[in-house]
Design a protein around this motif. Structure first.
Motif, mmCIF file in Angstrom:
data_model
loop_
_atom_site.group_PDB
_atom_site.id
_atom_site.type_symbol
_atom_site.label_atom_id
_atom_site.label_comp_id
_atom_site.label_asym_id
_atom_site.label_seq_id
_atom_site.Cartn_x
_atom_site.Cartn_y
_atom_site.Cartn_z
ATOM 1 N N SER A 30 1.022 -1.104 -0.260
ATOM 2 C CA SER A 30 -0.103 0.053 0.099
ATOM 3 C C SER A 30 1.101 1.147 -0.162
ATOM 4 O O SER A 30 2.445 0.983 0.421
ATOM 5 C CB SER A 30 -0.948 0.054 1.331
ATOM 6 O OG SER A 30 -0.042 -0.120 2.819
ATOM 7 N N THR A 31 0.300 2.656 -0.163
ATOM 8 C CA THR A 31 0.999 3.450 -0.293
ATOM 9 C C THR A 31 1.640 3.696 1.353
ATOM 10 O O THR A 31 2.824 4.215 1.079
ATOM 11 C CB THR A 31 0.234 4.732 -1.080
ATOM 12 O OG1 THR A 31 -0.827 4.881 0.141
ATOM 13 C CG2 THR A 31 0.072 4.889 -2.239
ATOM 14 N N ARG A 32 0.821 3.337 2.216
ATOM 15 C CA ARG A 32 1.260 4.011 3.724
ATOM 16 C C ARG A 32 2.554 2.675 3.399
ATOM 17 O O ARG A 32 4.173 2.609 4.318
ATOM 18 C CB ARG A 32 0.602 3.604 4.270
ATOM 19 C CG ARG A 32 -0.116 4.141 5.057
ATOM 20 C CD ARG A 32 -1.935 3.770 5.796
ATOM 21 N NE ARG A 32 -0.803 3.622 7.231
ATOM 22 C CZ ARG A 32 -0.318 4.603 8.073
ATOM 23 N NH1 ARG A 32 -0.956 5.641 8.029
ATOM 24 N NH2 ARG A 32 -0.255 4.278 9.454
ATOM 25 N N GLN A 33 2.734 1.395 3.336
ATOM 26 C CA GLN A 33 3.551 0.687 3.528
ATOM 27 C C GLN A 33 5.028 1.160 3.000
ATOM 28 O O GLN A 33 6.830 1.042 2.835
ATOM 29 C CB GLN A 33 3.135 -0.779 2.604
ATOM 30 C CG GLN A 33 2.542 -1.300 3.263
ATOM 31 C CD GLN A 33 1.556 -2.708 3.205
ATOM 32 O OE1 GLN A 33 1.542 -2.284 1.946
ATOM 33 N NE2 GLN A 33 1.573 -3.715 3.931
ATOM 34 N N MET A 42 4.012 10.487 0.218
ATOM 35 C CA MET A 42 3.067 9.535 0.026
ATOM 36 C C MET A 42 2.834 9.941 -1.736
ATOM 37 O O MET A 42 2.812 9.246 -2.594
ATOM 38 C CB MET A 42 1.913 10.467 0.652
ATOM 39 C CG MET A 42 0.683 9.994 0.146
ATOM 40 S SD MET A 42 0.150 7.974 1.076
ATOM 41 C CE MET A 42 0.421 8.032 2.819
ATOM 42 N N THR A 46 2.027 7.262 -4.636
ATOM 43 C CA THR A 46 1.002 7.316 -5.386
ATOM 44 C C THR A 46 1.315 6.768 -6.625
ATOM 45 O O THR A 46 0.953 6.835 -7.342
ATOM 46 C CB THR A 46 0.724 8.707 -4.927
ATOM 47 O OG1 THR A 46 -0.822 8.510 -3.646
ATOM 48 C CG2 THR A 46 -1.051 8.769 -6.244
ATOM 49 N N GLY A 65 -8.126 -2.683 -1.119
ATOM 50 C CA GLY A 65 -6.545 -2.437 -1.545
ATOM 51 C C GLY A 65 -6.563 -2.908 -2.974
ATOM 52 O O GLY A 65 -7.167 -3.362 -4.284
ATOM 53 N N ASP A 95 -4.882 2.883 3.747
ATOM 54 C CA ASP A 95 -4.041 3.890 3.704
ATOM 55 C C ASP A 95 -4.649 4.724 4.762
ATOM 56 O O ASP A 95 -3.501 5.491 5.053
ATOM 57 C CB ASP A 95 -3.557 4.314 2.331
ATOM 58 C CG ASP A 95 -2.829 3.106 1.529
ATOM 59 O OD1 ASP A 95 -2.207 2.172 2.465
ATOM 60 O OD2 ASP A 95 -3.057 3.240 0.599
ATOM 61 N N ALA A 99 -4.670 9.490 2.591
ATOM 62 C CA ALA A 99 -4.250 9.288 1.035
ATOM 63 C C ALA A 99 -5.559 8.971 0.148
ATOM 64 O O ALA A 99 -5.134 9.005 -1.020
ATOM 65 C CB ALA A 99 -3.941 7.676 0.650
ATOM 66 N N TRP A 227 -3.297 2.082 12.737
ATOM 67 C CA TRP A 227 -2.371 2.018 12.203
ATOM 68 C C TRP A 227 -0.646 1.912 12.394
ATOM 69 O O TRP A 227 -0.226 1.919 12.288
ATOM 70 C CB TRP A 227 -2.548 3.903 11.794
ATOM 71 C CG TRP A 227 -3.344 4.766 10.796
ATOM 72 C CD1 TRP A 227 -4.854 4.856 11.349
ATOM 73 C CD2 TRP A 227 -3.717 3.387 9.513
ATOM 74 N NE1 TRP A 227 -5.523 5.173 10.369
ATOM 75 C CE2 TRP A 227 -5.226 4.152 9.093
ATOM 76 C CE3 TRP A 227 -3.251 2.502 9.042
ATOM 77 C CZ2 TRP A 227 -6.064 3.752 8.194
ATOM 78 C CZ3 TRP A 227 -4.424 1.878 7.716
ATOM 79 C CH2 TRP A 227 -5.817 2.443 7.593
ATOM 80 N N ASP A 231 1.779 -0.411 10.942
ATOM 81 C CA ASP A 231 3.545 0.332 10.981
ATOM 82 C C ASP A 231 4.169 -0.380 11.372
ATOM 83 O O ASP A 231 5.167 -0.210 11.009
ATOM 84 C CB ASP A 231 3.234 1.743 11.302
ATOM 85 C CG ASP A 231 2.039 2.893 10.206
ATOM 86 O OD1 ASP A 231 2.128 2.175 9.089
ATOM 87 O OD2 ASP A 231 2.164 3.745 10.638
#
Length: 293
Positions: A30-33, A42, A46, A65, A95, A99, A227, A231
């Motif tokens: 994912s974008t967070r990962q 970010m 993306t 996702g 995310d 996001a 989260w 994380d």
């Protein structure tokens, strides 16, 4: 010339897919990962997802996702407000609300960013549509008629929404609510139940907001914990175990006897249990209020 950071990340993820480490249907990073693993912003993360999608390596599926593409891709349906909202919900579930952007949604849907504005005005409107949509999925059947049973059912439904979609609590406001049908339906049920109970008119909204604040406050805690676990990979009980020695060292000074006495007992960190206890305490308070002059 060295490739741009996003290109290097794309190459690494593509290698995971082509080597079989990420198989069709698996969740792609994912974008967070991506921001955490590669230390990028970010916006760069993306761009990575957009490039992988453009290369035909990944798809976005509501509730799942971004996943590795499997088989022949079906023709995408026409752009609509519902499709935009569903895509945004999928992004937020994976995310978080930060996001969610028109550009990210357009990338996920393979559409031009400006074309989204024909269906949704801006992100603020979109977020409220998202919250109302997921609330509507839970708030369907009419609650029981007795006032307390009605409140227990209704407030638990809102808590369920916050647990399924951790970003929802952040999207809700006590002081600046938006006119959205499903969330207004929730408020109608609560206020009608309190009115049936015989609560004075001037107190209806105060009790409603107190119950709402109980759900929203724990919902924000649920989001923060979700989260943090994603994380760090560390659950809250494990985190407390890691910091137990430090708490004991400070407690040994003797300056916090009540805290020391309390934490010496078995303490539950279960938010569902905290929610149920708080709801029961609040409704008991309403009952006592009804019985007072």
């Amino acid at each position: 010339m060295d490739p741009a950071p996003y290109q290097r990340i794309v190459a690494e993820i593509r290698d995971r897919i082509t080597s079989g480490r990420l198989r069709p249907g698996d969740r792609a990073p994912s974008t967070r990962q991506i921001t955490r693993e590669w230390g990028v912003a970010m916006a760069t993360a993306t761009k990575v997802i957009a490039e992988l999608r453009g290369l035909g390596l990944v798809d976005t599926k509501p509730g799942a996702g971004t996943v590795v593409r499997s088989g022949e891709r079906q023709r995408e349906p026409e752009l609509s407000r519902d499709r935009i909202v569903r895509a945004a919900i999928g992004i937020a579930d994976a995310d978080g609300l930060p996001a969610v952007s028109m550009r990210r949604i357009a990338t996920e849907l393979g559409a031009a960013t400006m074309s989204l504005h024909r269906h949704v005005g801006d992100k603020d409107e979109l977020v409220h549509l998202m919250a109302d949509t997921v609330a509507g999925e839970a708030i369907r059947r009419e609650p029981p008629v007795p006032w307390r049973a009605c409140l227990e059912t209704t407030v638990r439904l809102l808590w369920t929404v916050c647990r399924r979609h951790p970003w929802v609590a952040e999207a809700l406001s006590m002081t600046r609510p938006r006119p959205t049908p499903n969330l207004m339906r929730y408020s109608e049920w609560v206020l009608a139940a309190l009115r049936r109970a015989g609560l004075p008119a001037e107190e209806l909204l105060l009790v409603h907001l107190t119950l709402f604040g109980h759900v929203r406050g724990l919902g924000l805690t649920w989001q923060s914990e979700a989260w943090a676990r994603q994380d760090t990979g560390v659950a809250n009980d494990e985190w407390l175990d890691d910091h137990e020695a430090e708490f004991r060292r400070i407690g040994a000074t003797g300056r916090y006897p009540a805290l020391d006495y309390t934490t010496a007992q078995p303490v539950s960190q279960d938010l569902d249990q905290t929610f149920e206890y708080g709801l029961r305490l609040l409704l008991d308070g309403v009952e006592r209020r009804l019985g007072s002059p």
